[in-house]
Design an enzyme around this catalytic site. Structure first.
Site, PDB file in Angstrom:
ATOM      1  N   GLY A  14      -3.057  -9.354  -0.666  1.00 25.16           N
ATOM      2  CA  GLY A  14      -2.106 -10.276  -0.067  1.00 25.16           C
ATOM      3  C   GLY A  14      -0.960 -10.556  -1.025  1.00 25.16           C
ATOM      4  O   GLY A  14      -0.540  -9.695  -1.789  1.00 25.16           O
ATOM      5  N   THR A  37       0.830  -1.196   0.000  1.00 24.60           N
ATOM      6  CA  THR A  37       0.000   0.000   0.000  1.00 24.60           C
ATOM      7  C   THR A  37       0.869   1.253   0.000  1.00 24.60           C
ATOM      8  O   THR A  37       0.619   2.204  -0.751  1.00 24.60           O
ATOM      9  CB  THR A  37      -0.930   0.006   1.224  1.00 24.60           C
ATOM     10  OG1 THR A  37      -1.713  -1.190   1.225  1.00 24.60           O
ATOM     11  CG2 THR A  37      -1.842   1.212   1.198  1.00 24.60           C
ATOM     12  N   PRO A  46      12.456   3.624   3.385  1.00 31.29           N
ATOM     13  CA  PRO A  46      12.775   3.699   4.810  1.00 31.29           C
ATOM     14  C   PRO A  46      11.530   3.731   5.678  1.00 31.29           C
ATOM     15  O   PRO A  46      10.421   4.009   5.222  1.00 31.29           O
ATOM     16  CB  PRO A  46      13.571   5.000   4.925  1.00 31.29           C
ATOM     17  CG  PRO A  46      13.103   5.825   3.754  1.00 31.29           C
ATOM     18  CD  PRO A  46      12.809   4.855   2.657  1.00 31.29           C
ATOM     19  N   ASN A  99      10.850  -2.863   1.941  1.00 27.91           N
ATOM     20  CA  ASN A  99      10.124  -1.865   2.717  1.00 27.91           C
ATOM     21  C   ASN A  99      10.398  -2.057   4.201  1.00 27.91           C
ATOM     22  O   ASN A  99      10.241  -3.161   4.731  1.00 27.91           O
ATOM     23  CB  ASN A  99       8.620  -1.989   2.445  1.00 27.91           C
ATOM     24  CG  ASN A  99       7.827  -0.881   3.105  1.00 27.91           C
ATOM     25  OD1 ASN A  99       8.259   0.260   3.157  1.00 27.91           O
ATOM     26  ND2 ASN A  99       6.657  -1.223   3.618  1.00 27.91           N
ATOM     27  N   CYS A 100      10.824  -0.992   4.866  1.00 34.30           N
ATOM     28  CA  CYS A 100      11.074  -1.028   6.309  1.00 34.30           C
ATOM     29  C   CYS A 100       9.796  -0.631   7.044  1.00 34.30           C
ATOM     30  O   CYS A 100       9.498   0.561   7.173  1.00 34.30           O
ATOM     31  CB  CYS A 100      12.214  -0.089   6.674  1.00 34.30           C
ATOM     32  SG  CYS A 100      13.811  -0.506   5.931  1.00 34.30           S
ATOM     33  N   ASP A 109      -7.807  -0.264   1.992  1.00 38.94           N
ATOM     34  CA  ASP A 109      -6.773   0.340   1.154  1.00 38.94           C
ATOM     35  C   ASP A 109      -7.365   1.321   0.152  1.00 38.94           C
ATOM     36  O   ASP A 109      -6.790   2.381  -0.114  1.00 38.94           O
ATOM     37  CB  ASP A 109      -5.990  -0.750   0.407  1.00 38.94           C
ATOM     38  CG  ASP A 109      -5.136  -1.585   1.348  1.00 38.94           C
ATOM     39  OD1 ASP A 109      -4.881  -1.131   2.474  1.00 38.94           O
ATOM     40  OD2 ASP A 109      -4.742  -2.693   0.953  1.00 38.94           O
ATOM     41  N   SER A 166     -10.616  -6.684   2.120  1.00 41.18           N
ATOM     42  CA  SER A 166     -11.370  -7.220   3.251  1.00 41.18           C
ATOM     43  C   SER A 166     -10.824  -6.603   4.532  1.00 41.18           C
ATOM     44  O   SER A 166      -9.754  -5.986   4.536  1.00 41.18           O
ATOM     45  CB  SER A 166     -11.262  -8.754   3.297  1.00 41.18           C
ATOM     46  OG  SER A 166      -9.903  -9.165   3.374  1.00 41.18           O
ATOM     47  N   LYS A 208      -7.532  -1.314  -6.703  1.00 42.67           N
ATOM     48  CA  LYS A 208      -7.452  -2.385  -5.714  1.00 42.67           C
ATOM     49  C   LYS A 208      -8.655  -3.278  -5.999  1.00 42.67           C
ATOM     50  O   LYS A 208      -9.789  -2.937  -5.655  1.00 42.67           O
ATOM     51  CB  LYS A 208      -7.536  -1.803  -4.303  1.00 42.67           C
ATOM     52  CG  LYS A 208      -7.648  -2.840  -3.197  1.00 42.67           C
ATOM     53  CD  LYS A 208      -6.302  -3.361  -2.782  1.00 42.67           C
ATOM     54  CE  LYS A 208      -6.434  -4.300  -1.567  1.00 42.67           C
ATOM     55  NZ  LYS A 208      -5.123  -4.762  -1.079  1.00 42.67           N
ATOM     56  N   GLU A 237      -3.045  -2.819  -7.098  1.00 45.74           N
ATOM     57  CA  GLU A 237      -2.518  -3.366  -5.834  1.00 45.74           C
ATOM     58  C   GLU A 237      -3.136  -4.723  -5.565  1.00 45.74           C
ATOM     59  O   GLU A 237      -4.355  -4.883  -5.545  1.00 45.74           O
ATOM     60  CB  GLU A 237      -2.809  -2.429  -4.663  1.00 45.74           C
ATOM     61  CG  GLU A 237      -2.013  -2.830  -3.424  1.00 45.74           C
ATOM     62  CD  GLU A 237      -2.703  -2.518  -2.123  1.00 45.74           C
ATOM     63  OE1 GLU A 237      -2.658  -3.375  -1.217  1.00 45.74           O
ATOM     64  OE2 GLU A 237      -3.258  -1.419  -2.003  1.00 45.74           O
TER      65      GLU A 237
END
Length: 233
Positions: A121, A22, A210, A178-179, A57, A49, A45, A118
């Site tokens: 899952g 996202t 970041p 992705n952090c 989202d 759910s 999207k 997107e």
């Protein structure tokens, strides 16, 4: 399947669950809005759910981005329970029909130059009783970018998802790390070393997002440093 040949679409799918894809979708759209304003970019999207317990989202995009789309065009199908869509639909005595979602996809293809799709899952996540996200990507002929959380154990999940994508003969355009928690440079190099991943999987690592809740402007600046031409070749 007759869709516009002028619009380029990309499926953003997660290696694991979480907010990663996202944020990446928001970052890519923000980059386009700032640096490529002559182009029209949309977001889809297909379904979501868990809206009974947190913002969906689709609603998140409508609230954080100046989209030229209605909420229904961003996300055509929603379920309340935070479960896999076919299970969440069953709880509501509903049946998932992909035809209206495909129609929305076609309409957005006609309106936009680029469309960010997107995923729900990961690639192996079920979206009906018969189909996974990988089945949808294959049917719609969507190239993909994989988003993985920087954490211990991520390498195995990344390799497994790439293997599944290749089994479905999906075009893998890149991997984005992705952090979602604070990560030092040393932790990134130990848990998800970009050079190792690129060499081991033969999939380019496009960049590392970041940790934090950056503004759209900051996200655009971060993404502008990535080799985004690899996404649209």
């Amino acid at each position: 399947m007759n869709i516009s040949q002028h619009c380029q679409s990309l499926l953003i799918t997660g290696v694991d669950t979480g907010v990663g894809k996202t944020m990446i979708t928001r970052a890519l759209w923000s980059y386009a809005h700032r640096y490529r304003p002559q182009e029209r970019w949309g977001i889809l999207k297909p379904m979501q759910s868990g809206t009974a317990v947190e913002i969906g989202d689709g609603d998140y995009y409508c609230q954080t981005l100046p989209l030229e789309q209605t909420p229904r065009e961003v996300c055509p199908l929603s379920f309340g329970a935070p479960l896999a869509p076919p299970i969440a639909a069953q709880l509501e005595n509903r049946r998932i029909d992909l035809a209206p979602i495909w129609q929305t996809y076609q309409q957005l293809q006609e309106r936009f130059d680029y469309l960010l799709v997107e995923g729900i899952g990961g690639l192996g996540s079920p979206i009906t009783w018969e189909w996974t996200v990988a089945d949808l990507a294959a049917a719609w002929k969507l190239p993909i970018v994989l988003v993985a959380t920087v954490r211990l154990g991520a390498i195995a999940q990344i390799v497994a998802n790439i293997a599944l994508a290749r089994q479905y003969q999906l075009a893998i355009r890149g991997l984005i790390l992705n952090c979602v928690t604070p990560c030092s440079d040393a932790e990134i190099e130990q848990w998800t070393p970009p050079d190792f991943l690129s060499h081991f999987t033969q999939v380019p690592v496009l960049g590392v997002l970041p940790y934090g809740q950056p503004s759209n402007e900051h996200l655009a600046e971060v993404v502008a440093e990535w080799p985004l031409h690899l996404l649209w070749r």
